[in-house]
Design a protein around this motif. Structure first.
Motif, PDB file in Angstrom:
ATOM      1  N   ALA A  21      -2.752   6.362   6.301  1.00 15.75           N
ATOM      2  CA  ALA A  21      -1.965   5.734   6.807  1.00 15.75           C
ATOM      3  C   ALA A  21      -1.120   4.757   6.391  1.00 15.75           C
ATOM      4  O   ALA A  21      -1.176   4.233   5.212  1.00 15.75           O
ATOM      5  CB  ALA A  21      -2.995   4.762   7.994  1.00 15.75           C
ATOM      6  N   PHE A  22       0.002   4.326   6.875  1.00 13.95           N
ATOM      7  CA  PHE A  22       1.119   3.338   6.536  1.00 13.95           C
ATOM      8  C   PHE A  22       1.324   2.368   7.242  1.00 13.95           C
ATOM      9  O   PHE A  22       1.247   2.567   8.697  1.00 13.95           O
ATOM     10  CB  PHE A  22       2.331   4.094   6.387  1.00 13.95           C
ATOM     11  CG  PHE A  22       3.471   3.330   5.673  1.00 13.95           C
ATOM     12  CD1 PHE A  22       3.473   3.398   3.958  1.00 13.95           C
ATOM     13  CD2 PHE A  22       4.164   2.476   6.154  1.00 13.95           C
ATOM     14  CE1 PHE A  22       4.526   2.611   3.353  1.00 13.95           C
ATOM     15  CE2 PHE A  22       5.299   1.656   5.472  1.00 13.95           C
ATOM     16  CZ  PHE A  22       5.382   1.875   4.162  1.00 13.95           C
ATOM     17  N   PHE A  37       2.609  -1.126   3.299  1.00 13.46           N
ATOM     18  CA  PHE A  37       1.800  -0.546   2.315  1.00 13.46           C
ATOM     19  C   PHE A  37       1.213   0.748   2.722  1.00 13.46           C
ATOM     20  O   PHE A  37       0.940   1.100   4.307  1.00 13.46           O
ATOM     21  CB  PHE A  37       0.878  -1.531   1.755  1.00 13.46           C
ATOM     22  CG  PHE A  37      -0.106  -1.961   2.769  1.00 13.46           C
ATOM     23  CD1 PHE A  37      -1.511  -1.375   2.916  1.00 13.46           C
ATOM     24  CD2 PHE A  37      -0.031  -3.293   3.750  1.00 13.46           C
ATOM     25  CE1 PHE A  37      -2.100  -1.870   4.009  1.00 13.46           C
ATOM     26  CE2 PHE A  37      -0.785  -3.246   4.733  1.00 13.46           C
ATOM     27  CZ  PHE A  37      -1.996  -2.821   4.912  1.00 13.46           C
ATOM     28  N   ASN A  38       0.526   1.496   2.012  1.00 15.63           N
ATOM     29  CA  ASN A  38       0.071   2.658   2.347  1.00 15.63           C
ATOM     30  C   ASN A  38      -1.339   2.869   1.718  1.00 15.63           C
ATOM     31  O   ASN A  38      -1.883   2.499   0.770  1.00 15.63           O
ATOM     32  CB  ASN A  38       0.836   4.047   1.732  1.00 15.63           C
ATOM     33  CG  ASN A  38       0.324   5.371   2.304  1.00 15.63           C
ATOM     34  OD1 ASN A  38       0.752   5.882   3.285  1.00 15.63           O
ATOM     35  ND2 ASN A  38      -0.340   6.063   1.393  1.00 15.63           N
ATOM     36  N   VAL A  64      -4.403   2.474  -2.656  1.00 14.91           N
ATOM     37  CA  VAL A  64      -3.699   1.632  -1.930  1.00 14.91           C
ATOM     38  C   VAL A  64      -2.199   1.229  -2.617  1.00 14.91           C
ATOM     39  O   VAL A  64      -2.134   1.028  -3.875  1.00 14.91           O
ATOM     40  CB  VAL A  64      -4.316   0.186  -1.888  1.00 14.91           C
ATOM     41  CG1 VAL A  64      -3.385  -0.843  -1.004  1.00 14.91           C
ATOM     42  CG2 VAL A  64      -5.633   0.357  -1.218  1.00 14.91           C
ATOM     43  N   ALA A  65      -1.029   1.565  -2.088  1.00 15.85           N
ATOM     44  CA  ALA A  65       0.224   1.660  -2.631  1.00 15.85           C
ATOM     45  C   ALA A  65       1.342   0.619  -1.887  1.00 15.85           C
ATOM     46  O   ALA A  65       1.153   0.717  -0.583  1.00 15.85           O
ATOM     47  CB  ALA A  65       1.002   3.043  -2.970  1.00 15.85           C
ATOM     48  N   VAL A  66       1.754  -0.354  -2.718  1.00 11.49           N
ATOM     49  CA  VAL A  66       2.637  -1.363  -1.833  1.00 11.49           C
ATOM     50  C   VAL A  66       4.128  -1.040  -1.946  1.00 11.49           C
ATOM     51  O   VAL A  66       4.812  -0.791  -3.047  1.00 11.49           O
ATOM     52  CB  VAL A  66       2.533  -2.731  -2.314  1.00 11.49           C
ATOM     53  CG1 VAL A  66       3.006  -3.956  -1.564  1.00 11.49           C
ATOM     54  CG2 VAL A  66       0.706  -2.862  -2.377  1.00 11.49           C
ATOM     55  N   HIS A  84       8.529   6.852  -3.694  1.00  9.74           N
ATOM     56  CA  HIS A  84       8.705   6.737  -2.438  1.00  9.74           C
ATOM     57  C   HIS A  84       7.207   6.683  -1.715  1.00  9.74           C
ATOM     58  O   HIS A  84       6.575   7.396  -1.520  1.00  9.74           O
ATOM     59  CB  HIS A  84       9.231   7.900  -1.836  1.00  9.74           C
ATOM     60  CG  HIS A  84       9.577   7.660  -0.179  1.00  9.74           C
ATOM     61  ND1 HIS A  84      10.238   8.908   0.487  1.00  9.74           N
ATOM     62  CD2 HIS A  84       9.482   6.906   0.652  1.00  9.74           C
ATOM     63  CE1 HIS A  84      10.164   8.504   1.761  1.00  9.74           C
ATOM     64  NE2 HIS A  84       9.973   7.135   1.911  1.00  9.74           N
ATOM     65  N   VAL A  85       6.859   5.392  -1.330  1.00 11.01           N
ATOM     66  CA  VAL A  85       5.626   4.950  -0.974  1.00 11.01           C
ATOM     67  C   VAL A  85       5.471   5.423   0.472  1.00 11.01           C
ATOM     68  O   VAL A  85       6.354   5.500   1.364  1.00 11.01           O
ATOM     69  CB  VAL A  85       5.103   3.705  -1.061  1.00 11.01           C
ATOM     70  CG1 VAL A  85       4.010   3.247  -0.340  1.00 11.01           C
ATOM     71  CG2 VAL A  85       5.316   2.981  -2.213  1.00 11.01           C
TER      72      VAL A  85
END
Length: 341
Positions: free
Chosen positions: A168-169, A196-197, A207-209, A257-258
């Motif tokens: 989810a984003f 964030f993702n 977790v990527a911001v 590219h998050v």
């Protein structure tokens, strides 16, 4: 939600209905328009509340869009509408009351407590290859990846999303009085306002911001703060252990590219094959099987569209020591046989 907060919600709902009726009655002057924009600007949630009232009115009466309100709400003029006879600038009291009551029935049903504790709770799920963007009632947005499932629970003290499966984003509207949390098994993300993702892998949580910052906590650490451009990988203790995973969180640069999957593209740089396959399974209707634990630790760099899963799998045969075979829609990945074998 306590009685006072429910009372406030009903008051705001009535105000939103009043604005809908006022715009429907006819053109408004600069003072009324400025008052409406001021009312919207008090808190982000009012935009979503007014939008619900507007949709309810349109669904009830089948009327055209409300141009002034549309422009104040969305920042652009409403699409041109077919010419219609000019309406009177006022509505008879009985008609206004009836419209207000019907709007109240439509809207209050969405805001009444859904649980004994008074929380507003929704469940969302997607199917194979389905990506769904969801507007939350506070103005935040949740984009749910394929084969994903999440619960959204808002109270008067916090906003919380529990990701049970998939990816989810999040685009979160700031609200210092109600922090926003995302749970992914034992990993918890706390945010104020950011993008964030969150991805639930076979045995890890990523977790990527993209913008802002978040705090990430799990049982193995007291907490980590991530800023834009960073990614944290934590262990998924409740998941099935399919490949060796680090016990301590691993901090690394986030993808360029998050959340690229929102545009239908999946990108990987030196990723574990088990993670690539786990994501591919969410976009492919058949089964993708891995034969042998030795394949799980292989690493691969690849990029493909969500509708090119089969082509990506075929390309692995030349890039890794594996063989790829198909039976109907099922795909089997197995260790490549040695030349002597």
């Amino acid at each position: 939600m306590n009685a006072r907060s429910l009372e406030d919600q009903e008051r705001l709902t009535e105000e939103a209905m009043d604005w809908v009726l006022q715009f429907q009655a006819g053109p408004v002057g600069p003072q009324e328009r400025a008052a409406f924009e001021t009312w919207l600007a008090v808190e982000p949630g009012r935009h979503a509340l007014y939008a619900k009232a507007e949709r309810a009115w349109h669904g009830m009466a089948g009327l055209s869009a409300l141009p002034q309100a549309h422009q104040a709400l969305h920042g652009t003029a409403a699409p041109p509408q077919p010419a219609r006879p000019r309406r009177r600038r006022w509505m008879p009291a009985a008609s206004a009351l009836a419209a207000s009551l019907l709007l109240a029935l439509l809207l209050f049903s969405q805001f009444r407590p859904a649980t004994p504790e008074g929380a507003l709770q929704q469940q969302y799920a997607t199917q194979v290859a389905e990506i769904r963007e969801i507007a939350l009632i506070d103005g935040s947005r949740l984009t749910l990846g394929a084969r994903s499932r999440a619960d959204v629970r808002f109270t008067d003290t916090e906003r919380r999303v529990v990701l049970h499966e998939g990816e989810a984003f999040f685009t979160v509207q700031p609200d210092p009085l109600r922090p926003f949390f995302v749970e992914a098994e034992a990993t918890e993300v706390r945010v104020v306002g950011t993008r964030f993702n969150v991805r639930l892998g076979p045995d890890v949580v990523e977790v990527a911001v993209e913008e802002g910052r978040v705090d990430v906590a799990d049982p193995s650490t007291t907490g980590n703060r991530l800023i834009a451009g960073e990614q944290l990988t934590t262990r998924r203790p409740k998941g099935v252990r399919v490949a060796p995973a680090a016990t301590q969180p691993v901090l690394a640069p986030a993808p360029t590219h998050v959340g690229a999957w929102r545009d239908g593209r999946l990108d990987y740089n030196n990723a574990r094959l088990i993670d690539v396959i786990a994501d591919a399974r969410r976009y492919y209707p058949g089964r993708i099987l891995l034969q042998g634990s030795t394949l799980e630790t292989l690493r691969v760099t690849t990029s493909f569209r969500a509708d090119q899963v089969l082509s990506m799998l075929d390309s692995l045969e030349g890039a890794l020591p594996i063989s790829v075979s198909r039976q109907g829609e099922d795909v089997l990945l197995a260790p490549a046989r040695s030349p002597s074998g």
